[in-house]
Design an enzyme around this catalytic site. Structure first.
Site, PDB file in Angstrom:
ATOM      1  N   GLY A 229       0.880  -1.300   0.082  1.00 40.80           N
ATOM      2  CA  GLY A 229      -0.086  -0.145  -0.037  1.00 40.80           C
ATOM      3  C   GLY A 229       1.021   1.294   0.099  1.00 40.80           C
ATOM      4  O   GLY A 229       2.169   1.184  -0.231  1.00 40.80           O
ATOM      5  N   ASP A 230       0.245   2.369   0.161  1.00 40.04           N
ATOM      6  CA  ASP A 230       0.790   3.356   0.159  1.00 40.04           C
ATOM      7  C   ASP A 230       0.763   4.213   1.686  1.00 40.04           C
ATOM      8  O   ASP A 230      -0.245   4.615   2.053  1.00 40.04           O
ATOM      9  CB  ASP A 230       0.247   4.509  -0.753  1.00 40.04           C
ATOM     10  CG  ASP A 230       0.506   5.865  -1.101  1.00 40.04           C
ATOM     11  OD1 ASP A 230       1.558   6.318  -0.423  1.00 40.04           O
ATOM     12  OD2 ASP A 230      -0.185   6.958  -1.535  1.00 40.04           O
ATOM     13  N   HIS A 249      13.395  10.002   7.611  1.00 40.67           N
ATOM     14  CA  HIS A 249      14.550  11.224   6.933  1.00 40.67           C
ATOM     15  C   HIS A 249      14.384  11.233   5.197  1.00 40.67           C
ATOM     16  O   HIS A 249      14.838  12.160   4.976  1.00 40.67           O
ATOM     17  CB  HIS A 249      15.811  10.565   7.396  1.00 40.67           C
ATOM     18  CG  HIS A 249      16.436   9.578   6.464  1.00 40.67           C
ATOM     19  ND1 HIS A 249      17.608   9.079   6.712  1.00 40.67           N
ATOM     20  CD2 HIS A 249      15.691   8.621   5.624  1.00 40.67           C
ATOM     21  CE1 HIS A 249      17.816   8.083   5.878  1.00 40.67           C
ATOM     22  NE2 HIS A 249      16.750   7.543   5.371  1.00 40.67           N
TER      23      HIS A 249
HETATM   24  C1  LIG Z   1      15.294   4.407   2.302  1.00 36.49           C
HETATM   25  S1  LIG Z   1      14.475   3.050   2.021  1.00 36.49           S
HETATM   26  C2  LIG Z   1      14.314   2.285   3.833  1.00 36.49           C
HETATM   27  C3  LIG Z   1      13.979   0.858   3.841  1.00 36.49           C
HETATM   28  C4  LIG Z   1      14.113   0.069   5.140  1.00 36.49           C
HETATM   29  N1  LIG Z   1      13.098   0.669   6.065  1.00 36.49           N
HETATM   30  C5  LIG Z   1      15.398  -0.130   5.500  1.00 36.49           C
HETATM   31  O1  LIG Z   1      15.735   0.701   6.382  1.00 36.49           O
HETATM   32  O2  LIG Z   1      16.383  -0.519   4.877  1.00 36.49           O
HETATM   33  C6  LIG Z   1      12.914   3.528   1.969  1.00 36.49           C
HETATM   34  C7  LIG Z   1      11.582   2.732   1.485  1.00 36.49           C
HETATM   35  O3  LIG Z   1      10.480   3.445   1.474  1.00 36.49           O
HETATM   36  C8  LIG Z   1       9.555   2.571   0.474  1.00 36.49           C
HETATM   37  N2  LIG Z   1       8.358   3.482   0.211  1.00 36.49           N
HETATM   38  C9  LIG Z   1       8.647   4.984  -0.572  1.00 36.49           C
HETATM   39  N3  LIG Z   1       7.439   5.332  -0.790  1.00 36.49           N
HETATM   40  C10 LIG Z   1       6.387   4.671  -0.096  1.00 36.49           C
HETATM   41  C11 LIG Z   1       5.319   4.592  -0.131  1.00 36.49           C
HETATM   42  N4  LIG Z   1       4.441   5.569  -0.415  1.00 36.49           N
HETATM   43  N5  LIG Z   1       4.339   3.717   0.604  1.00 36.49           N
HETATM   44  C12 LIG Z   1       5.253   2.577   1.115  1.00 36.49           C
HETATM   45  N6  LIG Z   1       6.499   2.460   1.234  1.00 36.49           N
HETATM   46  C13 LIG Z   1       7.347   3.367   0.464  1.00 36.49           C
HETATM   47  C14 LIG Z   1      10.445   2.442  -0.703  1.00 36.49           C
HETATM   48  O4  LIG Z   1      10.076   1.214  -1.296  1.00 36.49           O
HETATM   49  C15 LIG Z   1      11.973   2.004   0.210  1.00 36.49           C
HETATM   50  O5  LIG Z   1      12.040   0.546   0.533  1.00 36.49           O
END
Ligand SMILES: C[S@@+](CC[C@H](N)C(=O)[O-])C[C@H]1O[C@@H](n2cnc3c(N)ncnc32)[C@H](O)[C@@H]1O
Length: 339
Positions: A229-230, A249
């Protein structure tokens, strides 16, 4: 007369700092070529390795000589290169391994982002929109090869900070936890393994969740659900805790407030919010988070935050910052309770 220690002239300091660009590129190239994997069995010459991986022998020698001068590889008197503790971290099978993370630093999108730092500083906007016309997470979705390198890089960073988070916080009393935007799930898997009373949900974008199916959560799948989901519109309902590592962040305040409000709306009574990020201290003290902060400025348009900034963000989303718990890694756990 005793010789006085010489202070190098100021310009030497600037040359050294600017050389950081070459160092990062060389380390990335070393990882891309898989050199640390090749020297694991013992010292090797550039000629032998060049034949093995199909490079120019002189150019490969120059690359390795340069990395050896900063302690990544070591050049012996026979001209052969051997592993050092630092280069060993770039092996594919190291634990933790930073190979994918180092490779990411050499990718075109990363280099183009860095070269647009002036645009980011002038406008306060991220570079990806200007260069590729899309936000970084959309770019990674549209470019699966880059997406894979990025997700692997995130999992590798998680190899370092997941145990630190799982050990640094007392999860007693938490029976259900949702990892918001948890990548391929290493943090959640680490927490679930250490806390057998707990059930977890990995919440991610659909295409990232696909990659998580055969990932670190496999051994605990009997206690874990995958939900796509989002996070800006909704999060899975009814958890005792919502955790998110390196998510807040990534985003400016207004977007973070949407995520945190969604968690507040859905958290069980008496539940908690656990935000895992660097907590920045203003001033001159050295902190890698201050460079990570520039990474956030350039790529996703987020920022690293101070305690006060976290406190304000929580207050604007229905949470009260209760504690900041440092971990053995660079991150802290910023705990929130319903306000
Ligand atoms: C910097 S990564 C961090 C991933 C993980 N939490 C970690 O620490 O390894 C940011 C994550 O946010 C997810 N993301 C970005 N937009 C999103 C959204 N609208 N809904 C859910 N997840 C999202 C991306 O797919 C990505 O895996």
């Amino acid at each position: 007369m005793t010789a006085q220690p010489q202070t190098p002239p100021a310009h030497v300091g600037i040359f050294q700092l600017l050389n950081g660009a070459h160092v990062a590129a060389a380390v990335s190239c070393l990882a891309q070529l898989g050199i640390p994997d090749l020297v694991e069995a013992g010292p090797k010459s550039a000629e032998d390795m060049a034949k093995e991986i199909g490079t120019d022998p002189q150019a490969l020698y120059r690359l390795m000589r340069a990395t050896a001068c900063v302690g990544v590889l070591s050049e012996g008197p026979d001209g052969k290169f051997s592993q050092t503790a630092t280069s060993a971290v770039l092996r594919s099978d190291a634990s933790p391994s930073l190979r994918a993370f180092a490779i990411m630093y050499g990718r075109d999108w990363h280099a183009r982002g860095l070269s647009n730092m002036e645009h980011c500083v002038r406008t306060g906007k991220q570079a990806m929109e200007k260069v590729y016309g899309s936000h970084i997470f959309e770019y990674l979705k549209q470019n699966p090869e880059e997406g894979k390198i990025f997700n692997d890089a995130m999992t590798q960073i998680s190899m370092i900070d997941s145990p630190a988070v799982a050990d640094g916080y007392n999860f007693d009393g938490i029976h259900s936890i949702v990892d918001i935007a948890g990548g391929h799930g290493l943090l959640l898997a680490t927490i679930l393994k250490r806390n057998p009373q707990m059930k977890g949900t990995l919440y991610e974008l659909p295409h990232v969740l696909e990659g998580a199916k055969n990932g670190p959560l496999k051994p605990v799948m009997d206690r874990c659900a995958l939900a796509s989901g989002d996070m800006f519109s909704s999060v899975p309902a009814g958890a005792d805790a919502y955790i998110m590592k390196h998510i807040i962040h990534d985003w400016p305040d207004d977007r973070c407030i949407q995520i945190l409000k969604a968690c507040r709306k859905n958290v069980n009574s008496g539940g908690r919010l656990l935000v895992v990020d660097n907590v920045i201290h203003p001033g001159n003290d050295f902190s890698p988070g201050k460079f990570l902060d520039l990474q956030m400025l350039i790529f996703p348009s987020g920022c690293e935050r101070t305690e006060k900034q976290f406190r304000d963000l929580f207050a604007a989303s229905g949470w009260r910052l209760s504690r900041i718990i440092p971990t053995a890694a660079a991150d802290s756990i910023v705990e929130g309770l319903p306000a």
